[in-house]
Design a protein around this motif. Structure first.
Motif, PDB file in Angstrom:
ATOM      1  N   SER A 145       0.829  -1.221   0.000  1.00 47.02           N
ATOM      2  CA  SER A 145       0.000   0.000   0.000  1.00 47.02           C
ATOM      3  C   SER A 145       0.852   1.255   0.000  1.00 47.02           C
ATOM      4  O   SER A 145       0.438   2.264   0.569  1.00 47.02           O
ATOM      5  CB  SER A 145      -0.908   0.086   1.228  1.00 47.02           C
ATOM      6  OG  SER A 145      -1.850  -0.888   1.216  1.00 47.02           O
ATOM      7  N   SER A 146       2.004   1.214  -0.593  1.00 48.53           N
ATOM      8  CA  SER A 146       2.841   2.407  -0.567  1.00 48.53           C
ATOM      9  C   SER A 146       3.510   2.647  -1.918  1.00 48.53           C
ATOM     10  O   SER A 146       4.315   1.833  -2.378  1.00 48.53           O
ATOM     11  CB  SER A 146       3.898   2.255   0.535  1.00 48.53           C
ATOM     12  OG  SER A 146       4.902   3.220   0.381  1.00 48.53           O
ATOM     13  N   SER A 147       3.173   3.782  -2.529  1.00 50.84           N
ATOM     14  CA  SER A 147       3.813   4.125  -3.803  1.00 50.84           C
ATOM     15  C   SER A 147       5.295   4.380  -3.596  1.00 50.84           C
ATOM     16  O   SER A 147       6.104   4.096  -4.474  1.00 50.84           O
ATOM     17  CB  SER A 147       3.215   5.393  -4.410  1.00 50.84           C
ATOM     18  OG  SER A 147       1.874   5.245  -4.672  1.00 50.84           O
ATOM     19  N   THR A 207      -6.038   7.131  -5.807  1.00 50.58           N
ATOM     20  CA  THR A 207      -6.438   7.860  -4.599  1.00 50.58           C
ATOM     21  C   THR A 207      -7.493   8.910  -4.947  1.00 50.58           C
ATOM     22  O   THR A 207      -8.493   9.066  -4.240  1.00 50.58           O
ATOM     23  CB  THR A 207      -5.190   8.536  -3.971  1.00 50.58           C
ATOM     24  OG1 THR A 207      -4.260   7.506  -3.631  1.00 50.58           O
ATOM     25  CG2 THR A 207      -5.541   9.340  -2.752  1.00 50.58           C
ATOM     26  N   PRO A 240       2.970   9.408  -0.408  1.00 45.32           N
ATOM     27  CA  PRO A 240       2.879   8.063  -1.008  1.00 45.32           C
ATOM     28  C   PRO A 240       3.088   6.922  -0.022  1.00 45.32           C
ATOM     29  O   PRO A 240       3.887   6.032  -0.245  1.00 45.32           O
ATOM     30  CB  PRO A 240       3.989   8.101  -2.063  1.00 45.32           C
ATOM     31  CG  PRO A 240       4.973   9.090  -1.545  1.00 45.32           C
ATOM     32  CD  PRO A 240       4.223  10.090  -0.742  1.00 45.32           C
ATOM     33  N   VAL A 241       2.400   6.989   1.078  1.00 43.56           N
ATOM     34  CA  VAL A 241       2.527   5.941   2.107  1.00 43.56           C
ATOM     35  C   VAL A 241       1.136   5.457   2.498  1.00 43.56           C
ATOM     36  O   VAL A 241       0.148   6.119   2.177  1.00 43.56           O
ATOM     37  CB  VAL A 241       3.292   6.471   3.341  1.00 43.56           C
ATOM     38  CG1 VAL A 241       4.761   6.653   3.032  1.00 43.56           C
ATOM     39  CG2 VAL A 241       2.694   7.741   3.862  1.00 43.56           C
ATOM     40  N   GLY A 272      -2.475   4.746   3.825  1.00 45.96           N
ATOM     41  CA  GLY A 272      -3.507   5.382   4.646  1.00 45.96           C
ATOM     42  C   GLY A 272      -3.565   6.894   4.629  1.00 45.96           C
ATOM     43  O   GLY A 272      -4.326   7.490   5.396  1.00 45.96           O
ATOM     44  N   VAL A 273      -2.819   7.560   3.756  1.00 44.47           N
ATOM     45  CA  VAL A 273      -2.865   9.026   3.780  1.00 44.47           C
ATOM     46  C   VAL A 273      -4.028   9.558   2.938  1.00 44.47           C
ATOM     47  O   VAL A 273      -4.564  10.632   3.195  1.00 44.47           O
ATOM     48  CB  VAL A 273      -1.525   9.634   3.315  1.00 44.47           C
ATOM     49  CG1 VAL A 273      -1.541  11.140   3.392  1.00 44.47           C
ATOM     50  CG2 VAL A 273      -0.409   9.114   4.191  1.00 44.47           C
ATOM     51  N   GLY A 274      -4.446   8.755   1.969  1.00 42.22           N
ATOM     52  CA  GLY A 274      -5.567   9.164   1.113  1.00 42.22           C
ATOM     53  C   GLY A 274      -6.794   9.535   1.937  1.00 42.22           C
ATOM     54  O   GLY A 274      -7.485  10.511   1.641  1.00 42.22           O
ATOM     55  N   ASP A 289      -7.013   0.873   0.062  1.00 44.59           N
ATOM     56  CA  ASP A 289      -5.689   1.484  -0.065  1.00 44.59           C
ATOM     57  C   ASP A 289      -4.787   0.589  -0.926  1.00 44.59           C
ATOM     58  O   ASP A 289      -4.054   1.057  -1.800  1.00 44.59           O
ATOM     59  CB  ASP A 289      -5.091   1.670   1.336  1.00 44.59           C
ATOM     60  CG  ASP A 289      -3.920   2.633   1.353  1.00 44.59           C
ATOM     61  OD1 ASP A 289      -3.610   3.193   0.292  1.00 44.59           O
ATOM     62  OD2 ASP A 289      -3.318   2.817   2.419  1.00 44.59           O
ATOM     63  N   ARG A 340      -6.024   1.028  -4.538  1.00 43.49           N
ATOM     64  CA  ARG A 340      -5.768   2.325  -5.183  1.00 43.49           C
ATOM     65  C   ARG A 340      -4.277   2.542  -5.415  1.00 43.49           C
ATOM     66  O   ARG A 340      -3.879   3.206  -6.369  1.00 43.49           O
ATOM     67  CB  ARG A 340      -6.419   3.483  -4.417  1.00 43.49           C
ATOM     68  CG  ARG A 340      -5.897   3.739  -3.030  1.00 43.49           C
ATOM     69  CD  ARG A 340      -6.769   4.747  -2.293  1.00 43.49           C
ATOM     70  NE  ARG A 340      -6.172   5.118  -1.027  1.00 43.49           N
ATOM     71  CZ  ARG A 340      -6.740   4.961   0.161  1.00 43.49           C
ATOM     72  NH1 ARG A 340      -7.938   4.436   0.244  1.00 43.49           N
ATOM     73  NH2 ARG A 340      -6.138   5.338   1.257  1.00 43.49           N
ATOM     74  N   THR A 341      -3.437   1.944  -4.540  1.00 42.18           N
ATOM     75  CA  THR A 341      -1.989   2.111  -4.731  1.00 42.18           C
ATOM     76  C   THR A 341      -1.546   1.429  -6.034  1.00 42.18           C
ATOM     77  O   THR A 341      -0.662   1.927  -6.730  1.00 42.18           O
ATOM     78  CB  THR A 341      -1.219   1.548  -3.511  1.00 42.18           C
ATOM     79  OG1 THR A 341      -1.753   2.152  -2.342  1.00 42.18           O
ATOM     80  CG2 THR A 341       0.264   1.864  -3.593  1.00 42.18           C
ATOM     81  N   ASN A 390      -2.305   3.835  -8.628  1.00 38.70           N
ATOM     82  CA  ASN A 390      -1.375   4.981  -8.546  1.00 38.70           C
ATOM     83  C   ASN A 390      -0.062   4.696  -9.269  1.00 38.70           C
ATOM     84  O   ASN A 390       0.404   5.502 -10.077  1.00 38.70           O
ATOM     85  CB  ASN A 390      -1.051   5.307  -7.083  1.00 38.70           C
ATOM     86  CG  ASN A 390      -2.235   5.921  -6.350  1.00 38.70           C
ATOM     87  OD1 ASN A 390      -3.208   6.337  -6.976  1.00 38.70           O
ATOM     88  ND2 ASN A 390      -2.173   5.987  -5.035  1.00 38.70           N
TER      89      ASN A 390
HETATM   90  N1  ASP Z   1      -1.270   4.415  -0.145  1.00 37.20           N
HETATM   91  C1  ASP Z   1      -1.398   5.312  -1.260  1.00 37.20           C
HETATM   92  C2  ASP Z   1      -0.068   5.345  -2.014  1.00 37.20           C
HETATM   93  O1  ASP Z   1       0.971   5.172  -1.426  1.00 37.20           O
HETATM   94  C3  ASP Z   1      -1.811   6.679  -0.849  1.00 37.20           C
HETATM   95  C4  ASP Z   1      -3.224   6.649  -0.305  1.00 37.20           C
HETATM   96  O2  ASP Z   1      -4.172   6.732  -1.109  1.00 37.20           O
HETATM   97  O3  ASP Z   1      -3.418   6.493   0.909  1.00 37.20           O
HETATM   98  O4  ASP Z   1      -0.069   5.547  -3.184  1.00 37.20           O
END
Ligand code: ASP
Length: 506
Positions: free
Chosen positions: A356-358, A395, A435-436, A438-440, A469, A472-473, A476
């Protein structure tokens, strides 16, 4: 006969599937809970199984009661009572027995076998993140510095930004359209709404606190760090990107004889980091296995049922964006065969799904785009780190769906103006999303505020956020990879013919 070792993609996929099975075999049961309680000067931990009802009592009177399967609420509610005097927790078990505990310091989530194995996965994510920051700074500096003359810089920069913004806007539009068609908010019962609001109210308070820290304007102003070393030390991605691009572009403008030494240094540094990715990736299949197993074993499938229409809407939107919009871009703006593209970035997609982290996926994405798709380093090193930080189509799409979903539940019509506001703010919010994991959902607060949809509505969707998450990652990082291919193609430097012999694509 020598048995051929499966390639990295197959290994990771096997890890993922085995992780799902393992996680399902060892789930965390709703009627298991742990307590840490004081006895004399020591703190004991005990795990209780098969309880049927638990009550928190203060001075002998019951303050709250819980049933199995609602551990989150139980744990969080206890935080509100634990400082009080004469608190005890009474458990009633299925066989009628009772047990009471006082001096409980904390209630603990029980850990299943997969959860105990999770540190291997965490180690993998830490290693990738460890590589990501030096890689972003070094490769983006070299990328910006080697864009060439001002005209080329302006051309590639403009193309990249137009691509990022156009795909993000399309993603949000898809999200809004789907949410208006499927109407997931109208499919959620009032009872479920109340239950979710109660259970996740405390998490929302935490999210609001984080989101309240800056206004949109402050946010953009703060991208420019006053002390570049602070930005590096705190891992502030947007500032790091600014720093690397800004200095890289200036390096392109000064006398090349003088810039050469710094560019060479960062170029070698990038090489070291890329090599490090190859080594860390040896851990990938095992890490993916434990990460997925832990997520599955902890995941409350009950909540998935409650929010199924919302989850379907987001996932359908992501699939549409990935399987229709990206291929269209590839078809129109490059000669890259679609199946080649998806085959080439599969390892990066699996890592994105599991971590889950870009940011953690960036090193893997760079490797896939260069080795499997033939995008030259000059383009990946500019487009991918920039994309990982500011281009988040998945996201943005999710924020669009979530806003319409919450508005539907509150019976709030958004109108055309409201939907356009979502389009604008979700674009900005996705740019600002770190890009970590749960920030979305934190940046979603900004979108909700812009159309006056109650922020506490986040409680309704937080329970499935981890799952979304992950999905969506994937979108992304896929968007970033598509960007690197079409920019390379438009610059006539895409070299995919040469990479066809790359058998390690599997
Ligand atoms: N986890 C997503 C990312 O790293 C960001 C997010 O939508 O929380 O791309």
């Amino acid at each position: 006969m020598k048995i051929k070792k499966p390639q990295i993609y197959t290994q990771i996929l096997i890890g993922l599937i085995a992780g799902v099975i393992f996680g399902l075999l060892f789930p965390v049961h709703g009627d298991e809970i742990g307590i840490a309680y004081k006895e004399g000067t020591s703190i004991n931990r005990k795990y209780l199984y098969g309880w049927q009802k638990a009550s928190i009592e203060v001075d002998g009177s019951v303050q709250a009661q819980f049933e199995p399967g609602n551990n989150n609420k139980f744990i969080k509610s206890y935080e509100l009572f634990k400082e009080k005097k004469n608190v005890r927790i009474l458990f009633i078990f299925k066989d009628g027995k009772t047990e009471a505990y006082s001096n409980v310091v904390r209630i603990l989530k029980p850990a299943s076998l997969p959860v105990h194995l999770k540190p291997v996965g965490i180690l993998f994510i830490r290693l990738l993140n460890f590589i990501a920051i030096p890689l972003v700074i070094a490769s983006l500096f070299v990328g910006a510095a080697s864009l060439g003359n001002i005209r080329r810089i302006a051309r590639i920069g403009t193309k990249t930004l137009v691509y990022f913004l156009s795909t993000t806007a399309i993603a949000i539009a898809i999200g809004i359209l789907l949410a208006n068609t499927i109407k997931p908010g109208e499919r959620l019962s009032v009872e479920s709404k109340q239950k979710l609001m109660q259970e996740f109210a405390i998490d929302v308070a935490k999210i609001e606190e984080k989101a309240a820290q800056s206004s949109v304007v402050d946010f953009f102003v703060n991208i420019v760090p006053t002390n570049p070393f602070n930005a590096l030390a705190s891992g502030d991605m947007l500032s790091i990107v600014f720093l690397a691009v800004f200095l890289g572009l200036i390096a392109a403008l000064i006398e090349q004889e003088k810039a050469k030494i710094v560019i060479k240094f960062f170029d070698s540094f990038t090489e070291i980091m890329i090599r490090a990715v190859g080594i860390v990736m040896l851990l990938a299949p095992y890490a993916v296995f434990v990460l997925i197993a832990a997520i599955i074993s902890e995941f409350g499938f009950g909540i998935l049922q409650t929010l199924i229409w919302y989850v379907i809407t987001v996932i359908a939107g992501l699939c549409f964006h990935m399987l229709i919009i990206y291929p269209l871009y590839l078809k129109i703006f490059s000669k890259m065969p679609i199946h080649r593209f998806f085959k080439g970035i599969r390892p990066a997609q699996l890592v994105a799904f599991s971590t889950s982290s870009s940011a953690a996926t960036l090193p893997v994405n760079m490797e896939c785009c260069e080795k499997n798709l033939g995008v030259p380093r000059g383009i990946t090193s500019f487009v991918l780190p920039l994309g990982a930080t500011i281009n988040m189509d998945g996201t943005a799409l999710y924020q669009g769906v979530a806003t319409v979903f919450i508005a539907q539940i509150y019976g709030q019509g958004l109108g055309i103006a409201g939907q356009l506001t979502i389009l604008l703010t979700a674009t900005l919010a996705s740019i600002g999303t770190a890009p970590v994991p749960g920030v979305g959902i934190i940046m979603l607060v900004i979108v909700l505020r812009s159309v006056n949809v109650p922020e506490e509505g986040i409680a309704l969707i937080i329970g499935v956020d981890r799952l979304l998450d992950m999905c969506r990652t994937v979108s992304n990082i896929t968007g970033d990879a598509v960007g690197s291919v079409i920019i390379a193609s438009s610059e006539k430097v895409l070299d995919f013919e040469d990479t066809i012999h790359h058998k390690d694509l599997n």
